[in-house]
Design an enzyme around this catalytic site. Sequence first.
Site, mmCIF file in Angstrom:
data_model
loop_
_atom_site.group_PDB
_atom_site.id
_atom_site.type_symbol
_atom_site.label_atom_id
_atom_site.label_comp_id
_atom_site.label_asym_id
_atom_site.label_seq_id
_atom_site.Cartn_x
_atom_site.Cartn_y
_atom_site.Cartn_z
ATOM 1 N N LYS A 132 0.840 -1.200 0.000
ATOM 2 C CA LYS A 132 0.000 0.000 0.000
ATOM 3 C C LYS A 132 0.876 1.252 0.000
ATOM 4 C CE LYS A 132 -2.305 3.346 2.376
ATOM 5 N NZ LYS A 132 -2.285 4.098 3.612
ATOM 6 N N ASP B 40 -5.834 -0.278 1.117
ATOM 7 C CA ASP B 40 -5.693 -0.413 2.566
ATOM 8 C C ASP B 40 -6.972 -1.062 3.097
ATOM 9 O OD1 ASP B 40 -7.630 1.553 2.524
ATOM 10 O OD2 ASP B 40 -6.354 3.131 3.351
#
Length: 213
Positions: free
Chosen positions: A120, A139
């Site tokens: 991420k 996320d």
Amino acid sequence: MRQKERAQEVLKRLRTQYPSFITALDWEKPWHLLVAVMLSAQTTDENVNKVTKKLFQKYSHAKDIARATIKELEKDIYSTGYYKAKAKNLKALSTELAQRNERVPDDMEELITLPGVGRKTANVVLHVLYGKTEGIVMDTHIARVTQRIGFTKEKNPPLAEKKMMRVLPKTDWKEWGDLLIQHGRKICDARKPLCEQCVLNDICPTGKKIIPL
Ligand code: SF4
């Protein structure tokens, strides 16, 4: 509607709701962004900005953070949550960055070898610093919305990311993260999704259960 068509419909509708997106994290130097994204796990950008403003005033260079004690760093970043793990990662990451003259790598493979940097964080940094798209920023919030809209059963962000990389053309990967993070913040809240106000409610399986059509 097939998944690929439905994904395009989701993007089309969300584009009308969120016409622009700028990362809400403040940064001046590339390595600041990397640190800020790493600290942003499980907290708000606003909170990270408050912490990093003081952090980068106190420590001008990565080598200065590398020299600080873990206890000192824990105090510095306490309010971002998970401060013990983040302080260890911050020190280790800053040590690496100091050895690299604060150069932030520009490819995924190298980025994810850095302490505290997962896919991420790497995706955000690649998008923002280098305009590169090697994956989808995923996320827990984006994975939650992706799951609710019915594209995956995976709550695990890297697995949800892999699934969506098969559903979306690469040209849409960046936009998926940008639009869904905003939709998760404004409408598809973790605890109280506002399905009545949601532009996706007629094509979202979760919305249909909450507001039977
Ligand atoms: S309809 Fe409800 S669950 Fe589905 S995306 Fe919208 S807010 Fe989220």
